[in-house]
Design a protein around this motif. Structure first.
Motif, PDB file in Angstrom:
ATOM      1  N   THR A  13       0.840  -1.190   0.000  1.00  0.00           N
ATOM      2  CA  THR A  13       0.000   0.000   0.000  1.00  0.00           C
ATOM      3  C   THR A  13       0.879   1.245   0.000  1.00  0.00           C
ATOM      4  N   PHE A  14       0.492   2.225  -0.815  1.00  0.00           N
ATOM      5  CA  PHE A  14       1.175   3.521  -0.820  1.00  0.00           C
ATOM      6  C   PHE A  14       0.355   4.483   0.037  1.00  0.00           C
ATOM      7  N   VAL A  15       1.013   5.089   1.019  1.00  0.00           N
ATOM      8  CA  VAL A  15       0.343   6.055   1.900  1.00  0.00           C
ATOM      9  C   VAL A  15       1.036   7.407   1.736  1.00  0.00           C
ATOM     10  N   PRO A  16       0.340   8.431   1.274  1.00  0.00           N
ATOM     11  CA  PRO A  16       0.983   9.732   1.019  1.00  0.00           C
ATOM     12  C   PRO A  16       1.364  10.465   2.296  1.00  0.00           C
ATOM     13  N   LEU A  17       2.386  11.296   2.173  1.00  0.00           N
ATOM     14  CA  LEU A  17       2.811  12.130   3.292  1.00  0.00           C
ATOM     15  C   LEU A  17       1.853  13.310   3.457  1.00  0.00           C
ATOM     16  N   ALA A  18       1.706  13.773   4.704  1.00  0.00           N
ATOM     17  CA  ALA A  18       0.914  14.959   4.992  1.00  0.00           C
ATOM     18  C   ALA A  18       1.619  15.750   6.096  1.00  0.00           C
ATOM     19  N   PRO A  19       1.902  17.039   5.868  1.00  0.00           N
ATOM     20  CA  PRO A  19       1.482  17.799   4.690  1.00  0.00           C
ATOM     21  C   PRO A  19       2.076  17.228   3.402  1.00  0.00           C
ATOM     22  N   MET A  20       1.319  17.424   2.318  1.00  0.00           N
ATOM     23  CA  MET A  20       1.687  16.825   1.042  1.00  0.00           C
ATOM     24  C   MET A  20       3.095  17.267   0.616  1.00  0.00           C
ATOM     25  N   LEU A  21       3.848  16.295   0.126  1.00  0.00           N
ATOM     26  CA  LEU A  21       5.187  16.570  -0.395  1.00  0.00           C
ATOM     27  C   LEU A  21       5.211  16.154  -1.863  1.00  0.00           C
ATOM     28  N   GLU A  22       5.384  17.141  -2.745  1.00  0.00           N
ATOM     29  CA  GLU A  22       5.396  16.881  -4.182  1.00  0.00           C
ATOM     30  C   GLU A  22       6.629  17.519  -4.816  1.00  0.00           C
ATOM     31  N   THR A  23       7.161  16.854  -5.807  1.00  0.00           N
ATOM     32  CA  THR A  23       8.269  17.413  -6.580  1.00  0.00           C
ATOM     33  C   THR A  23       7.998  17.140  -8.056  1.00  0.00           C
ATOM     34  N   ASN A  24       8.800  17.778  -8.893  1.00  0.00           N
ATOM     35  CA  ASN A  24       8.657  17.609 -10.340  1.00  0.00           C
ATOM     36  C   ASN A  24       9.773  16.761 -10.907  1.00  0.00           C
ATOM     37  N   CYS A  25       9.527  16.227 -12.070  1.00  0.00           N
ATOM     38  CA  CYS A  25      10.587  15.601 -12.852  1.00  0.00           C
ATOM     39  C   CYS A  25      11.191  16.653 -13.783  1.00  0.00           C
ATOM     40  N   VAL A  26      12.446  16.450 -14.109  1.00  0.00           N
ATOM     41  CA  VAL A  26      13.168  17.384 -14.963  1.00  0.00           C
ATOM     42  C   VAL A  26      13.818  16.613 -16.102  1.00  0.00           C
ATOM     43  N   LEU A  27      13.628  17.092 -17.318  1.00  0.00           N
ATOM     44  CA  LEU A  27      14.371  16.572 -18.465  1.00  0.00           C
ATOM     45  C   LEU A  27      15.612  17.435 -18.609  1.00  0.00           C
ATOM     46  N   ALA A  28      16.796  16.822 -18.593  1.00  0.00           N
ATOM     47  CA  ALA A  28      18.047  17.586 -18.596  1.00  0.00           C
ATOM     48  C   ALA A  28      18.982  17.090 -19.693  1.00  0.00           C
ATOM     49  N   TRP A  29      19.803  18.015 -20.194  1.00  0.00           N
ATOM     50  CA  TRP A  29      20.846  17.654 -21.162  1.00  0.00           C
ATOM     51  C   TRP A  29      22.019  18.614 -20.965  1.00  0.00           C
ATOM     52  N   ARG A  30      23.199  18.140 -21.315  1.00  0.00           N
ATOM     53  CA  ARG A  30      24.421  18.892 -21.039  1.00  0.00           C
ATOM     54  C   ARG A  30      24.493  20.162 -21.870  1.00  0.00           C
ATOM     55  N   LYS A  31      25.031  21.220 -21.253  1.00  0.00           N
ATOM     56  CA  LYS A  31      25.166  22.495 -21.951  1.00  0.00           C
ATOM     57  C   LYS A  31      26.287  22.463 -22.983  1.00  0.00           C
ATOM     58  N   ASN A  32      27.308  21.680 -22.719  1.00  0.00           N
ATOM     59  CA  ASN A  32      28.491  21.703 -23.588  1.00  0.00           C
ATOM     60  C   ASN A  32      28.531  20.526 -24.562  1.00  0.00           C
ATOM     61  N   LYS A  33      27.395  19.914 -24.811  1.00  0.00           N
ATOM     62  CA  LYS A  33      27.355  18.792 -25.739  1.00  0.00           C
ATOM     63  C   LYS A  33      26.447  19.121 -26.920  1.00  0.00           C
ATOM     64  N   VAL A  34      26.939  18.861 -28.121  1.00  0.00           N
ATOM     65  CA  VAL A  34      26.134  19.070 -29.321  1.00  0.00           C
ATOM     66  C   VAL A  34      25.164  17.895 -29.451  1.00  0.00           C
ATOM     67  N   LEU A  35      23.894  18.192 -29.444  1.00  0.00           N
ATOM     68  CA  LEU A  35      22.889  17.135 -29.506  1.00  0.00           C
ATOM     69  C   LEU A  35      22.691  16.640 -30.931  1.00  0.00           C
ATOM     70  N   THR A  36      22.334  15.379 -31.048  1.00  0.00           N
ATOM     71  CA  THR A  36      21.973  14.841 -32.349  1.00  0.00           C
ATOM     72  C   THR A  36      20.614  15.409 -32.752  1.00  0.00           C
ATOM     73  N   PRO A  37      20.301  15.412 -34.054  1.00  0.00           N
ATOM     74  CA  PRO A  37      18.969  15.877 -34.476  1.00  0.00           C
ATOM     75  C   PRO A  37      17.836  15.113 -33.800  1.00  0.00           C
ATOM     76  N   ILE A  38      18.049  13.824 -33.535  1.00  0.00           N
ATOM     77  CA  ILE A  38      17.000  13.029 -32.882  1.00  0.00           C
ATOM     78  C   ILE A  38      16.748  13.548 -31.472  1.00  0.00           C
ATOM     79  N   ALA A  39      17.817  13.750 -30.704  1.00  0.00           N
ATOM     80  CA  ALA A  39      17.664  14.238 -29.333  1.00  0.00           C
ATOM     81  C   ALA A  39      17.018  15.617 -29.312  1.00  0.00           C
TER      82      ALA A  39
END
Length: 297
Positions: free
Chosen positions: A255-281
């Motif tokens: 069973t999953f029981v949520p925390l209270a007060p509610m604790l929520e965070t976001n997901c982040v999509l990240a990529w390196r600043k000094n890397k040349v990305l492929t067209p697909i990425a």
């Protein structure tokens, strides 16, 4: 003279009637008639003569049909060349690192959309703890990383995904805690915890716990939640995690029981600043941004 109007003229010239051409072109007859009349005005010469409900080309019309066919063929060939080049460009593999989170579903949707347009694209997914994914991103072993906050993204370009991840405890079904609607900081006192190895998560939980004179009872750490399940079922401890990770687990035993007060965070999509990305990425990032815009609309 527009390519679109040349296509209209060429279709009429081959079909012989306005009505037949309008049906093929999926436009109304008055619109098509007006376009041809405007073309004749522009060229200052008639292109058709009407005979028994059919249109016949004038000498100027015969000449224009020949040139229109050449122009339209060249246009199609040019467009196809660019399509072929683009398809060749958008081929190969994109490598992605993912933590365990509900937003992996967003990743799946983005990749599904990409593969529908570019079937020759392949993907490689590495699942692991945030620190492992971060390390692989630093080393250039992956193109993109889907990581769970809290995380320092100063060294990366990043995109915060709108769907939030709710934190709580994964407990055994036969545990008294499974009857709780929520878990409060007081409930956590002396409770044996199994928690992520990430120090950012430790700090986040300590801030939420908000008992300066007490320490959390952390009996174990994990990098992937799957290996903690036997420990939870044998009451060695309870696991701190996000709800999205638990949806594929055996709900009859856990069973999953949520925390209270509610604790929520976001997901982040990240990529390196000094890397040349492929067209697909780069294209995959664009699709993530589109999903974000649609979610916020």
């Amino acid at each position: 003279m527009e390519i679109r109007v040349l296509q209209y003229f060429w279709t009429i010239a081959n079909v012989g009637t306005i009505s037949g051409a309008a049906e093929i072109l999926h436009i109304t007859q008055p619109t098509l008639s007006r376009q041809i009349k405007d073309l004749e005005t522009e060229l200052q010469t008639p292109l058709f003569t009407r005979h028994h409900n059919r249109l016949e080309l004038t000498s100027a019309g015969i000449y224009l049909r020949s040139r229109a066919e050449e122009i339209l063929t060249l246009t199609r060939q040019t467009e196809q060349t660019f399509i072929d080049q683009r398809n060749q460009l958008y081929s190969g593999k994109v490598t992605i690192g993912c933590v365990e989170a509900d937003n992996t579903d967003t990743m799946a949707q983005a990749i599904e959309s990409l593969i529908q347009d570019y079937p020759q694209v392949h993907f490689s997914i590495t699942t692991g703890a945030g620190d492992l994914i971060k390390e692989q991103l630093e080393k250039g072993l992956i193109d993109l990383a889907l990581m769970l906050e809290p995380i320092d993204t100063k060294r990366y370009f990043s995109l915060r995904l709108p769907r939030q991840e709710q934190w709580g405890l994964l407990v055994a079904k036969d545990s008294p805690l499974s009857e709780h609607a929520t878990i409060t900081p007081d409930d956590l006192i002396d409770l044996p915890l199994i928690i992520s190895q990430r120090q950012d998560v430790h700090s986040m939980l300590n801030d939420w716990f908000d008992h300066p004179n007490l320490e959390l009872s952390i009996v174990g750490e994990y990098n992937l939640i799957f290996n903690t399940l036997p420990f939870v079922l044998h009451h060695v401890g309870v696991t701190l995690t996000v709800v999205g990770v638990t949806r594929t687990l055996d709900q009859s035993r856990l069973t999953f029981v949520p925390l209270a007060p509610m604790l929520e965070t976001n997901c982040v999509l990240a990529w390196r600043k000094n890397k040349v990305l492929t067209p697909i990425a780069s294209e995959l990032i664009k699709r993530f941004k589109k999903f974000n815009e649609e979610s916020e609309a």
